[in-house]
Write an enzyme that holds these catalytic residues in place. Structure first.
Site, mmCIF file in Angstrom:
data_model
loop_
_atom_site.group_PDB
_atom_site.id
_atom_site.type_symbol
_atom_site.label_atom_id
_atom_site.label_comp_id
_atom_site.label_asym_id
_atom_site.label_seq_id
_atom_site.Cartn_x
_atom_site.Cartn_y
_atom_site.Cartn_z
ATOM 1 N N ASP A 295 0.812 -1.219 0.000
ATOM 2 C CA ASP A 295 0.000 0.000 0.000
ATOM 3 C C ASP A 295 0.844 1.266 0.000
ATOM 4 O OD1 ASP A 295 -2.667 -0.741 -0.034
ATOM 5 O OD2 ASP A 295 -2.707 -1.190 2.102
HETATM 6 C C1 GLC Z 1 -1.272 -3.722 5.533
HETATM 7 C C2 GLC Z 1 -2.545 -3.774 4.729
HETATM 8 C C3 GLC Z 1 -2.407 -4.701 3.557
HETATM 9 C C4 GLC Z 1 -1.169 -4.410 2.773
HETATM 10 C C5 GLC Z 1 0.062 -4.405 3.660
HETATM 11 C C6 GLC Z 1 1.307 -3.975 2.934
HETATM 12 O O1 GLC Z 1 -1.115 -4.908 6.233
HETATM 13 O O2 GLC Z 1 -3.628 -4.185 5.513
HETATM 14 O O3 GLC Z 1 -3.533 -4.604 2.732
HETATM 15 O O4 GLC Z 1 -1.049 -5.357 1.761
HETATM 16 O O5 GLC Z 1 -0.149 -3.496 4.730
HETATM 17 O O6 GLC Z 1 1.297 -2.627 2.602
#
Ligand code: GLC
Ligand code: GLC
Length: 812
Positions: free
Chosen positions: A483
């Site tokens: 993200d």
């Molecule tokens: C958090 C989010 C997930 C994402 C991860 C890496 O755990 O909930 O959706 O893939 O971060 O950024």
């Protein structure tokens, strides 16, 4: 250092001091009513949605930490104490907290009085039950006062914590001799209320916080407990609470037992009122009646034990390694249930207000949950699919109460669609229930746009296949699994979202990670098509997958590892030529799991590079070298100080990808080495460094660049739960559901000579023993089912209720 121990026979973690490095919590409730409960009785309850139906308050960044919850106060002469130590923090003569599967028991002893506080949420009911047992251990009679206390939340947790000009005027309660009803906003649009009750009539009560704590009082020093007792206050606005006072006399050796409950009641619109302004309490009275006597609580616990025995019975391993067994058989599966229920909404790190259910998160949670309750997995898949857009893209999140996509965050996370294929594929492999593909399912929650689930999967696949960039790799959009890799946003102003500000969905930035996913889950899609007779579509999908594989080996390969992405200017992210962030874990894990470069050697080379660049004693870090400054063109990932979160933290979620990838190449020793480094039971001894609960995974452990290397954060709600369960149960121990049956294909440390797994699969029970006489890591030589050798290593589906014995021999 340890702060407790595992009691495997009882499936409990026993905490022996209240002063754990952080509150160590448990989750009570498995369907609609949930409570988060810490080892000192902190926490809160909600019905279905931690934001929209919060029953009690909790303040996250408070000091002292964790002071709201389900606390009991004992006043014994001049001493005031709590069996869980908080919030008064009077030192105890003895303390113990047992977190079990769906229940917790906190027991404290002070001045020869033992108080045991047992909490659980009964199956099939919307309440928290608390049984309190006091025992006079001394030689003289005692008269003590007991005060339970909790603070109501005015339902919408976000509004409750911000809209004070209104909320200080809306609070309302009703009172009965044994119960306090919280009915704020019931007079207008709500048809639900909460009730806190006791099975015994209190000597006094309070329902106004000001009266119980004092205007400037605190949970650590409630005016009523330290002063003259409860005042009989009635809340009008301000802060409605439920507090009761019981004066109890105990002879030497005598025991007293009380039952308390916190219930959530919904009335039909037409039956809201008993009389003008008086709520209809009939359903509450019925609930209270269900748990009147102390044995009802035992019945509740007994059915909970049965329930969990049944759920965990789907996969039980006996490996001879006690730590491994307790994770596989108890805690990892338990955490999978919790992540399935909560997605990423409510933990001690997730406020329950920020996010509802994540599209990709919930799809991945299915991978570790589907074997426990396939029926609930089925419902979840259909709920998630209904938030998909007609073009195959998806809302990134939705609210569990309304099941509607969250407009604030919107869509454009280009890995999301493929996770729907991953989740559905796992369901099909587990159940063989092909009928799910025919289920009509809305797009964008609009029933007029309903299409069979199969069509949703098709659009997921096509979305990726038709959104390619200059190198024929998938466009990343706002972000992919990571993200924080925001290649199209260019966020310059504080407070802006890193994901949804700026142009966001550019035509250039591409993700090698999504390409790996497309190869892996695109193949799964092709298999599904073939299975249901769509031969042409299956062949087309295989073709698109082959082209993607070629694109990865071309533009996605950096020489010694897979690149991570191309940014909005077409520059490589995650290549040797980069100044920082030369190598990332995600594409190594995903591309190797997809089998890319397996034959031509890139896969093995990529995993060697992981070992060389990313390994640390506490796990594999996400990238190296860490970003030391903010890179506008990369976004949030470079906003974190080096070693934290996605900027080179040990992001536990993608460690099991490397486990699966190593297993894909037959490297059993290395696969297990990676598995055990982040595995909670294996690092219990360093709890003072790790700090989070030693019975569950955390999202992140600070990486080697961080000053607090080894410190865990964001425990409980993480895709790590599902992926580690998959990595150990399927990749290492090798019991893999396929579309055609149960495949046995272990990849274990060479030192392991024998282990067994009992696996419930499509209604039959498989008792599998794997023998490894030659000390190899992988390679099945022969399989006997009920004494007869079978061809290959896929166990055919058995009739319902049948038990088969399976002997597997590894070696040449
Ligand atoms: C958090 C989010 C997930 C994402 C991860 C890496 O755990 O909930 O959706 O893939 O971060 O950024
Ligand atoms: C609140 C509002 C204000 C409004 C008043 C009367 O104080 O802030 O804008 O005029 O209520 O409704």
């Amino acid at each position: 250092m340890k702060f407790g121990f595992f009691d495997d026979a009882r499936k409990e973690y026993v905490i022996t001091t209240p002063c754990t490095p952080l509150p160590w919590i448990n989750y009570l409730g498995s369907e609609n009513f949930f409570t988060l409960l810490s080892n000192t009785a902190g926490g809160y309850s909600f019905y279905r949605d931690a934001r929209l139906r919060r029953l009690t308050r909790y303040r996250y960044n408070n000091a002292p930490l964790d002071s709201e919850g389900f606390h009991l106060y004992i006043r014994d002469n001049d001493t005031v104490w709590n069996p869980g130590w908080q919030p008064v923090q009077t030192s105890l003569d003895r303390y113990e907290c047992r977190h079990g599967l769906g229940y917790s028991v906190i027991e404290g002893q002070k001045n020869n009085l033992t108080v045991r506080q047992e909490l659980t949420v009964p199956l099939g009911d919307n309440c928290l039950l608390m049984r309190v047992t006091l025992r006079n251990e001394g030689g003289t009679a005692k008269t003590v006062s007991l005060f339970p206390y909790l603070e109501f939340c005015l339902w919408d947790a976000q509004d409750d914590a911000s809209n004070f000009q209104r909320n200080y005027s809306t609070g309302e309660v009703e009172i009965e001799p044994c119960a306090v009803y919280h009915k704020t906003e019931y007079r207008e649009r709500r048809d639900h209320y909460a009730v806190f009750w006791s099975n015994r009539r209190p000597d006094a009560y309070d329902t106004s916080r000001e009266a119980f704590l004092g205007v400037y009082g605190s949970p650590a020093k409630p005016a009523a407990v330290f002063g003259e007792g409860c005042t009989g206050s009635v809340a009008h606005g301000w802060q409605p609470i439920a507090a009761m006072e019981f004066v109890l006399s105990l002879q030497p050796g005598e025991t007293e037992c009380l039952i308390f409950g916190l219930g959530y009641i919904e009335n039909p619109q037409t039956e809201k009122w008993e009389s003008p302004s008086v709520i209809n309490k009939r359903p509450a009275h019925a609930m209270i009646a269900r748990y009147q006597d102390r044995f009802a609580f035992d019945t509740v616990l007994a059915s909970l034990h049965d329930y969990w025995r049944g759920l965990l019975g789907g996969y039980q391993a006996a490996t001879g390694n006690e730590k491994l067994d307790r994770m596989v058989n108890i805690w990892n599966q338990y955490q999978c249930m919790v992540t399935f229920n909560m997605s990423r909404s409510a933990s001690y790190f997730e406020s329950g207000m920020g996010r509802g259910m994540g599209f990709r998160d919930s799809c991945q949670d299915l991978l570790g949950f589907v074997h426990m309750i396939p029926q609930r997995a089925r419902e979840r898949i259909l709920d998630i699919a209904a938030t998909q857009f007609p073009d195959g893209s998806a809302y990134h999140q939705y609210q569990p109460l309304t099941k509607k996509g969250n407009l604030d965050i919107g869509s454009g996370f280009n890995d999301d669609p493929l996770w729907l294929i991953a989740g559905t594929d796992a369901y099909l492999r587990e159940t063989g229930d092909w009928s799910i593909l025919d289920e009509a399912c809305a797009f964008d929650n609009d029933l007029s746009l309903s299409q069979p689930l199969l069509e949703h999967l098709r659009r997921s696949f096509r979305y990726t296949a038709t959104h390619l960039g200059p190198h024929k790799l998938p466009l990343i959009g706002r972000a992919d699994w990571n993200d924080c890799l925001n290649l199209n946003c260019f966020s310059e102003h504080p407070g802006e979202s890193f994901q949804i500000s700026g142009p966001s969905e550019g035509p250039v930035a591409e993700s090698v990670f999504i390409a790996g996913m497309f190869v892996k889950y695109g193949r799964a899609w092709a298999d599904i098509c073939r299975h249901i007779g769509l031969a042409d579509e299956s062949a087309d999908a295989e073709q698109a997958v082959a082209e993607m594989e070629a694109a990865v080996l071309d533009a996605g390969w950096d020489g010694s590892w897979f690149r991570r992405a191309y940014d909005a200017f077409g520059n490589v992210v995650g290549g040797a030529a980069c100044e920082e962030g030369k190598i990332f874990i995600e594409p190594q894990g995903m591309c190797v799991m997809a089998g890319i470069g397996k034959v031509s050697g890139q896969a093995a080379q990529a995993l060697k590079s992981v070992e060389e660049w990313l390994d640390s004693k506490y796990g594999i870090v996400l990238l190296q070298p860490a970003y030391t400054r903010y890179h506008l063109e990369l976004g949030e990932i470079s906003s974190y100080p080096p070693g934290y979160k996605e900027n080179a933290g040990i992001f536990c979620h993608n460690n099991p990808w490397i486990v699966c990838a190593e297993a894909e190449l037959g490297h059993g020793d290395r696969a297990f080495q990676v598995y055990r480094r982040t595995c909670p039971a294996f690092i219990e001894d360093i709890s003072e460094i790790h700090r989070t609960e030693p019975y569950v995974y955390s999202q992140m452990i600070a990486g080697k660049d961080a000053p607090t290397f080894g410190e865990g954060k964001n425990s409980w709600l993480t895709g790590t739960a599902a992926w580690t369960f998959l990595s150990i149960s399927q990749a290492i121990l090798g019991v893999k559901p396929t579309l055609d049956g149960l495949q046995i294909d272990p990849c274990i440390p060479s030192s392991v000579r024998e282990f067994s797994v009992s696996r419930r699969y499509r209604g039959a029970l498989y008792k599998i023993t794997v023998h490894n006489p030659a000390g190899v890591c992988s390679g099945v030589r022969s399989v006997l089912m009920d004494g007869a050798e079978i061809v290959g290593n896929v166990l055919p589906v058995q009739p319902d209720g049948k038990t088969v014995n399976v002997e597997v021999f590894l070696g040449d």
